[in-house]
Design a protein around this motif. Structure first.
Motif, PDB file in Angstrom:
ATOM      1  N   LEU A 116       6.693   2.749  11.018  1.00 43.86           N
ATOM      2  CA  LEU A 116       5.878   2.979   9.825  1.00 43.86           C
ATOM      3  C   LEU A 116       6.071   4.398   9.319  1.00 43.86           C
ATOM      4  O   LEU A 116       5.929   5.357  10.078  1.00 43.86           O
ATOM      5  CB  LEU A 116       4.397   2.791  10.145  1.00 43.86           C
ATOM      6  N   THR A 173       3.226   2.185   2.125  1.00 44.62           N
ATOM      7  CA  THR A 173       3.847   2.551   3.405  1.00 44.62           C
ATOM      8  C   THR A 173       5.235   1.925   3.486  1.00 44.62           C
ATOM      9  O   THR A 173       5.413   0.760   3.143  1.00 44.62           O
ATOM     10  CB  THR A 173       2.951   2.050   4.563  1.00 44.62           C
ATOM     11  N   VAL A 219      -4.363  -8.048   6.585  1.00 47.21           N
ATOM     12  CA  VAL A 219      -4.012  -8.083   8.009  1.00 47.21           C
ATOM     13  C   VAL A 219      -4.762  -9.242   8.652  1.00 47.21           C
ATOM     14  O   VAL A 219      -5.984  -9.313   8.610  1.00 47.21           O
ATOM     15  CB  VAL A 219      -4.379  -6.748   8.692  1.00 47.21           C
ATOM     16  N   ASN A 279       0.824  -1.218   0.000  1.00 45.28           N
ATOM     17  CA  ASN A 279       0.000   0.000   0.000  1.00 45.28           C
ATOM     18  C   ASN A 279       0.858   1.268   0.000  1.00 45.28           C
ATOM     19  O   ASN A 279       0.338   2.364   0.186  1.00 45.28           O
ATOM     20  CB  ASN A 279      -0.961   0.000   1.201  1.00 45.28           C
ATOM     21  N   GLU A 296       4.279   6.431   6.582  1.00 49.96           N
ATOM     22  CA  GLU A 296       3.171   6.396   5.619  1.00 49.96           C
ATOM     23  C   GLU A 296       3.553   7.204   4.380  1.00 49.96           C
ATOM     24  O   GLU A 296       4.414   8.079   4.451  1.00 49.96           O
ATOM     25  CB  GLU A 296       1.890   6.971   6.255  1.00 49.96           C
ATOM     26  N   PRO A 297       2.905   6.920   3.235  1.00 47.28           N
ATOM     27  CA  PRO A 297       3.287   7.612   1.995  1.00 47.28           C
ATOM     28  C   PRO A 297       3.370   9.121   2.211  1.00 47.28           C
ATOM     29  O   PRO A 297       2.507   9.722   2.831  1.00 47.28           O
ATOM     30  CB  PRO A 297       2.158   7.248   1.028  1.00 47.28           C
TER      31      PRO A 297
HETATM   32  C1  LIG Z   1      -0.436  -0.201   4.919  1.00 43.61           C
HETATM   33  O1  LIG Z   1      -0.528  -1.401   5.621  1.00 43.61           O
HETATM   34  C2  LIG Z   1       0.070  -1.373   6.914  1.00 43.61           C
HETATM   35  C3  LIG Z   1      -0.033  -2.772   7.487  1.00 43.61           C
HETATM   36  O2  LIG Z   1      -1.348  -3.154   7.612  1.00 43.61           O
HETATM   37  C4  LIG Z   1      -0.608  -0.332   7.766  1.00 43.61           C
HETATM   38  O3  LIG Z   1      -0.002  -0.264   9.029  1.00 43.61           O
HETATM   39  C5  LIG Z   1      -0.504   1.022   7.078  1.00 43.61           C
HETATM   40  O4  LIG Z   1      -1.169   1.997   7.817  1.00 43.61           O
HETATM   41  C6  LIG Z   1      -1.093   0.915   5.690  1.00 43.61           C
HETATM   42  N1  LIG Z   1      -0.889   2.160   4.979  1.00 43.61           N
HETATM   43  C7  LIG Z   1      -1.807   2.748   4.239  1.00 43.61           C
HETATM   44  C8  LIG Z   1      -1.404   3.978   3.542  1.00 43.61           C
HETATM   45  O5  LIG Z   1      -2.932   2.286   4.151  1.00 43.61           O
END
Ligand SMILES: *[C@@H]1O[C@H](CO)[C@@H](O)[C@H](O)[C@H]1NC(C)=O
Ligand SMILES: *[C@@H]1O[C@H](CO)[C@@H](O)[C@H](O)[C@H]1NC(C)=O
Ligand SMILES: *[C@@H]1O[C@H](CO)[C@@H](O)[C@H](O)[C@H]1NC(C)=O
Ligand SMILES: *[C@@H]1O[C@H](CO)[C@@H](O)[C@H](O)[C@H]1NC(C)=O
Length: 785
Positions: free
Chosen positions: A316, A286, A755, A284, A318-319
């Motif tokens: 994490l 991240t 998940v 996704n 995020e983008p």
């Molecule tokens: C992408 O997936 C991870 C793992 O589930 C999550 O922690 C993260 O917030 C997600 N990022 C987005 C942009 O949805």
């Protein structure tokens, strides 16, 4: 490494340069906008630097000064004045100077001169009273004798009364005199106050004779141990907890966002120690940064930074696509988001379902792996319920069999969804869906390829033309016996020049490894895929092994020596001739750097198409000894950078599904003929650390140019997540071998990995948070190599 350039851009050059770096904390004092009071005392004397107390007879004071005494001052004394025009001057020999003193509400403004030239007005006023603050610093001076002079203006913020100017200590960065700098160093002293072109012959596009270029520009603020491109404008840089010049919340930062266009650096807050973590983007978009180090105490004061145990961390990011990087943060919450087990020097790989496979590592910091600290397992993020694991680690025999030199295992996701792994002298294909290992032929001639006998590796470009036939290339490393103790290994033991290459299908495996030779031996090289399919091999050392402080004949603290300063270009498409083992390496001479890039160096392709090179820090903490902590960035420009390039025009879709066809518009270079060679490279620029380029990937897409308008390019997404694990990528159109700039796309549906809440809850229930910190009982944790 004799020359430093931390914040020179803003301090020395005109204020226009400062405006360009406005979104940075590039003054080394406090983070702009931060009002967080700090108890941290930045006073630090790196190895190779020398501290002079305020009472030193070498420091000359004029006007009226007074001594104050306190246990909180360096050498228990400090000298201060409130008189206008009182001054202090100090002549030193070296490459840099730091001035430490108090700050507070009664402190004022003084003017700083270096070698008679005004450099900066420094305001020591602060709402909070602090001691041992770094009031001013300047690095990157040409090696030699310099004079620092500070004159008190008497002025003070918000008051008509005179402010205070004080001196607690000066720290001199001695640097290395040119004649001591080693045979590989040029005798001439370059002036690094301005960005410098080291290109042997400046390319002149009008002549059409474009050549490789090399430019030193920018500094990273935190040492660049880990590097990834996160957007069209920024790279993320992650370091360990150490005394970096860039600060955040009143303490040194250990991560930053680097602006690829302006070279400005923005500090990024991190909670836990990220030394030495791995990373990948998820399906996704991240970015996760995984694993790390315990809190370091004892040897340095970096425990003051307030960091947490990073051994089980999953951080994490995020983008982050905003050009200002506003709101881009590294998120940590170990109570809910973490690994089941501690890992130091683990490899993190995005696999065919867009999740991350976290491979191996050691259970605590150390050096070469051993059975006591080995973590011979894999786990996933997000955690999976497979093979009865219910979110807990899954044993991987390969990581037992490959002790001791097997940290940061090499791994690639293959186009049938399995995973190639190499560690030490061995290789396997691991099928994660069936939890089975297929042994591959041993790497020839006893060459070890993983930490601390570090080689590098790439999955060669995948193409629909041969049905995505996978082929791997391993280069460099060492044949040193990994059962030897450090005191039997020398920094002068030669590295390996060997590259080993194999096609990973039944025929290719039966045929075994092709052996090639790089023109120069290298340990700790970085291999960077270009959109053309060529590979740049850069960085590394001609002798020794990874790490610091372990072997005999250390140079400074480095376990390696004889930096290899000239990159080489590898053409994977050139025919193989066993009698010509260097035949695929280009004879074209590439520009040589003057900056050694040893342990903890990195390199990546950028969206522009050039190669960013940074790092080198074979040291426990920031150091000024030979092979000290390196902050300067270099940029290698392939010849195409100065040629007429294709451009992608109009909107490029933000997402491309598997097997989905989309249209993009391209402007061909005027030189393109009617039968021009047209390729579209989909690239993962990867997450780079410790010579690991696990997620770097190039997949050529099925593409066709409209014959009617010669502008509309129809491209088809990769067939599935095996060929390109779902997640972010960059599209470069390559016309007759000249790539456009890269445009970011999301490949797949952007939804990211499934998940599994049962696995997650089981992991949280069955495993403790920060196990290493909790189990610490030997009182001897340095966690540092
Ligand atoms: C992408 O997936 C991870 C793992 O589930 C999550 O922690 C993260 O917030 C997600 N990022 C987005 C942009 O949805
Ligand atoms: C620099 O940053 C400050 C504080 O955020 C802001 O007030 C100022 O306008 C910025 N200057 C420029 C030139 O962007
Ligand atoms: C400080 O020095 C400047 C320049 O020499 C001079 O003009 C000024 O009068 C001096 N101020 C005091 C208070 O001595
Ligand atoms: C294994 O490695 C750890 C970490 O470097 C070290 O503390 C320990 O002494 C080693 N054990 C053996 C048996 O070599």
């Amino acid at each position: 490494m004799a020359f430093r350039s931390f914040f020179v851009v803003c301090v020395l050059v005109a204020s226009s340069a400062c405006n360009a770096t406005n979104n940075s904390a590039w003054n080394g004092h406090i983070t702009p906008g931060s009002t967080t009071p700090s108890t941290f005392t930045p006073y630090y004397v790196p190895p190779g630097a020398k501290s002079y107390d305020s009472s030193s007879p070498l420091i000359h004071y004029s006007g009226k000064w007074t001594d104050s005494f306190s246990a909180a001052y360096v050498q228990k004394s400090l000298r201060w004045t409130s008189h206008t025009n009182a001054s202090v001057s100090f002549t030193f020999t070296g490459t840099g100077i730091e001035w430490f003193g108090n700050s507070g509400r009664s402190h004022g403004i003084s003017d700083v001169y270096v070698d008679g030239h005004f450099v900066q007005s420094v305001d020591a006023w602060s709402a909070v009273r602090n001691k041992q603050q770094r009031t001013f610093w300047k690095f990157n001076l040409p090696y030699g004798k310099h004079t620092l002079k500070i004159i008190h203006t008497g002025k003070r913020q918000g008051s008509n009364r005179n402010g205070i100017l004080d001196v607690d200590a000066f720290v001199v960065t001695k640097g290395v005199a040119p004649q001591e700098a080693g045979s590989s160093q040029p005798a001439a002293q370059p002036d690094l106050l301005h960005s410098q072109s080291l290109s042997t012959s400046a390319p002149d596009p009008s002549v059409g004779q474009s050549k490789w270029t090399l430019v030193q520009k920018g500094t990273t603020g935190v040492h660049a141990m880990q590097l990834a491109i996160v957007s069209s404008t920024h790279a993320i840089i992650v370091d360990k907890v150490e005394h970096n010049p860039l600060t955040i919340s009143g303490h040194p930062a250990w991560a930053a966002l680097y602006d690829l266009n302006t070279h400005a650096v923005t500090p990024l807050a991190m909670q836990s120690n990220s030394f030495c973590a791995g990373g990948t983007f998820l399906g996704n978009g991240t970015l996760i940064n995984v694993g790390g180090n315990p809190v370091v105490d004892g040897y340095t004061s970096s425990a003051d930074f307030g960091d947490l145990d990073g051994l089980q961390a999953v951080r994490l990011f995020e983008p982050c696509d905003s050009d200002s990087v506003d709101g881009c943060v590294m998120y940590e919450n170990h109570a809910r988001i973490r690994m089941a087990s501690p890992r130091w020097y683990n490899t993190v790989l995005r696999i065919s379902d867009g999740s991350a496979m976290i491979i191996g590592g050691s259970k605590k910091g150390g050096w070469i792996n051993n059975a006591t600290v080995n973590n011979p397992t894999i786990e996933y993020f997000p955690p999976k319920s497979i093979h009865g694991s219910n979110g807990l680690p899954i044993d991987l025999q390969f990581l037992v069999d490959t002790l001791a030199s097997n940290l940061f295992p090499i791994a690639f996701s293959l186009p049938d969804g399995t995973v190639f792994m190499a560690a030490n002298r061995d290789a396997i294909i691991y099928n994660w869906q069936t939890n089975t290992e297929r042994k591959l032929p041993q790497i020839p001639n006893g060459v070890r390829v993983t930490y601390p006998m570090t080689g590098t590796a790439l999955l060669l470009p995948l193409s629909p033309d041969n049905n995505y036939m996978p082929e791997v290339l391993l280069c460099g490393g060492s044949t040193i016996d990994d059962t030897k103790p450090g005191y039997e290994i020398s920094s002068q033991d030669p590295a390996s020049a060997q590259c080993s290459r194999m096609v990973l299908n039944d025929d290719g495996i039966a045929a075994g490894w092709q052996v090639e030779q790089m023109p120069q031996a290298r340990t700790m090289p970085d291999a960077v895929l270009l959109p053309t399919g060529q590979i740049l091999i850069v960085n590394g050392a001609g002798s020794g092994i990874s790490g610091y402080g372990n072997v005999v004949n250390q140079v400074g603290a480095s376990n390696a020596d004889n930096p290899v300063l000239t990159p080489v270009l590898y053409n994977p498409y050139a025919p193989y001739d066993p009698n010509e083992p260097s035949g695929r390496f280009s004879a074209e001479s590439l520009p040589s750097s003057q900056i050694p890039r040893l342990y903890h160096s990195v390199a990546t392709l950028t969206p522009n198409g050039d190669i960013m090179v940074a790092g080198s820090n074979p040291n426990l903490d920031r150091s000024e000894v030979k092979y000290g902590t390196e902050y300067r960035v270099e940029w290698f420009g392939p010849p195409y950078m100065t040629m007429e390039r294709p451009t992608l025009t109009g909107d490029v879709p933000k997402m491309i599904g598997f097997g989905e066809s989309v249209q993009i518009n391209v402007n061909l270079p005027s030189t393109a003929s009617s039968n021009a060679d047209i390729k579209v490279a989909l690239m993962d620029l990867g997450y780079v650390t410790h010579a690991i380029h696990a997620n770097s990937r190039l997949v050529y897409l099925v593409a066709s140019l409209s014959t009617s308008d010669r502008k509309t390019l129809t491209i088809t997404g990769p067939p599935d997540g095996n060929v390109y694990p779902p997640g972010p990528g960059w599209i470069y159109t390559v016309i007759d071998g000249v790539p456009s700039k890269g445009v970011k796309v999301m490949v797949g549906d952007g939804k990211g990995p499934v998940v599994d809440n049962t696995a997650l809850e089981n992991l949280l229930a069955q495993t403790a948070v920060d196990q290493h910190e909790a189990s610490k009982n030997d009182g001897n944790e340095d966690g540092s190599e």
